[in-house]
Design an enzyme around this catalytic site. Sequence first.
Site, PDB file in Angstrom:
ATOM      1  N   TRP A 238       0.858  -1.181   0.000  1.00  0.00           N
ATOM      2  CA  TRP A 238       0.000   0.000   0.000  1.00  0.00           C
ATOM      3  C   TRP A 238       0.896   1.233   0.000  1.00  0.00           C
ATOM      4  O   TRP A 238       1.909   1.258   0.706  1.00  0.00           O
ATOM      5  CB  TRP A 238      -0.886  -0.014   1.248  1.00  0.00           C
ATOM      6  CG  TRP A 238      -1.843   1.111   1.321  1.00  0.00           C
ATOM      7  CD1 TRP A 238      -2.629   1.598   0.318  1.00  0.00           C
ATOM      8  CD2 TRP A 238      -2.112   1.909   2.471  1.00  0.00           C
ATOM      9  NE1 TRP A 238      -3.380   2.635   0.778  1.00  0.00           N
ATOM     10  CE2 TRP A 238      -3.091   2.854   2.092  1.00  0.00           C
ATOM     11  CE3 TRP A 238      -1.656   1.902   3.780  1.00  0.00           C
ATOM     12  CZ2 TRP A 238      -3.600   3.794   2.984  1.00  0.00           C
ATOM     13  CZ3 TRP A 238      -2.164   2.826   4.666  1.00  0.00           C
ATOM     14  CH2 TRP A 238      -3.124   3.765   4.268  1.00  0.00           C
ATOM     15  N   HIS A 239       0.589   2.197  -0.823  1.00  0.00           N
ATOM     16  CA  HIS A 239       1.479   3.339  -1.044  1.00  0.00           C
ATOM     17  C   HIS A 239       0.900   4.608  -0.435  1.00  0.00           C
ATOM     18  O   HIS A 239      -0.183   5.048  -0.837  1.00  0.00           O
ATOM     19  CB  HIS A 239       1.734   3.496  -2.543  1.00  0.00           C
ATOM     20  CG  HIS A 239       2.284   2.252  -3.163  1.00  0.00           C
ATOM     21  ND1 HIS A 239       1.462   1.281  -3.707  1.00  0.00           N
ATOM     22  CD2 HIS A 239       3.549   1.762  -3.229  1.00  0.00           C
ATOM     23  CE1 HIS A 239       2.214   0.269  -4.130  1.00  0.00           C
ATOM     24  NE2 HIS A 239       3.472   0.528  -3.843  1.00  0.00           N
ATOM     25  N   SER A 240       1.618   5.150   0.516  1.00  0.00           N
ATOM     26  CA  SER A 240       1.142   6.342   1.216  1.00  0.00           C
ATOM     27  C   SER A 240       2.133   7.481   0.998  1.00  0.00           C
ATOM     28  O   SER A 240       3.086   7.665   1.754  1.00  0.00           O
ATOM     29  CB  SER A 240       0.981   6.036   2.719  1.00  0.00           C
ATOM     30  OG  SER A 240       0.436   7.164   3.370  1.00  0.00           O
TER      31      SER A 240
END
Length: 312
Positions: free
Chosen positions: A238-240
């Site tokens: 997941w890319h934050s």
Amino acid sequence: MTEKIPLLIDTDPGVDDALALLMAFNDTAHEVVGLTVAAGNVGLGRTVRNALKLCEVAGRSDVPVYAGCPGPLLHPSPDAADVHGRDGFGDVGYAPAAHGTQAEHAALAILRLSHVHAGRLLLVTLGPLTNLALALKLDPTLPHRVARLVVMGGAVSAHGNLTPAAEFNVAFDPEAAHLVFDAFPTFDVVDWEATLAHGLPHASVEQWLAAPSPRAAFYEQISRQTRLWSADRRGDHWHSADALAMALALHPEGASSLAERPLAVELAGILTRGATVTDWNRQTGRPDNARLLLAYDRRRFEALVQAALAAT
Ligand code: RIB
Ligand code: CA
């Protein structure tokens, strides 16, 4: 006792903005002196409501929130509701925060706080740069009073997300980004490509979200939709983007690789409007204005996210 570093965050909450704000609230070396809110992920009315709610969930209703510009400087741009939900916080229908915004406009708050904290202010931008650009037009001396600027934005080798060549925060308001990049002699950049290179394992995030903390519980709700969206499209990480930018802002020592290069914004391209153009070979003769994050300590990044969610 060492005085805390004053931290002003310009933001368009946005689920990843919210994680970055939780990281900032959980840091003992910095004092969040305000949130200036931009339109971007969703409309300004919703980004403002989301900023207020996140402060309330974190027990920080004392942090002043300033509403900014309702849209880009020149041309309208699509939002990112498809990623963050129509309300920008996963459409969970949370109860509105009990408190409201300050009356002062975000651009004026940026200028005033730059005087209050002249020479010490850490300014972090997590959204389109409209508010900061407006502040610069009102007072071009602003950069002299900002100790450090960290920008989440751009795609240093033109691997974009909003378009094939452009990243959302810059492409939403390219003229604003151009004004900011032209005004600040140096600034740190955490771009979309660095974000993709520092994904958070979904399995770990789900463990962190189970922490016995109101912050974790709220964040589990508002992030659920975008995490499912991400797992479906981007696999097991997941890319934050904003969380990575906040990690660099709060703990620059975690950067393991940086590159200083001239960085500019394409304003006129048919296919490339909003792209950030990196002069990797220094062919233009322009100064190295941008310090680009290429690699950050993953363990440190993950520990900062986990701690921010577990904080009570
Ligand atoms: O491209 C990612 C950036 O655009 C993040 O700041 C996200 O919140 C959106 O604002
Ligand atoms: Ca953002």
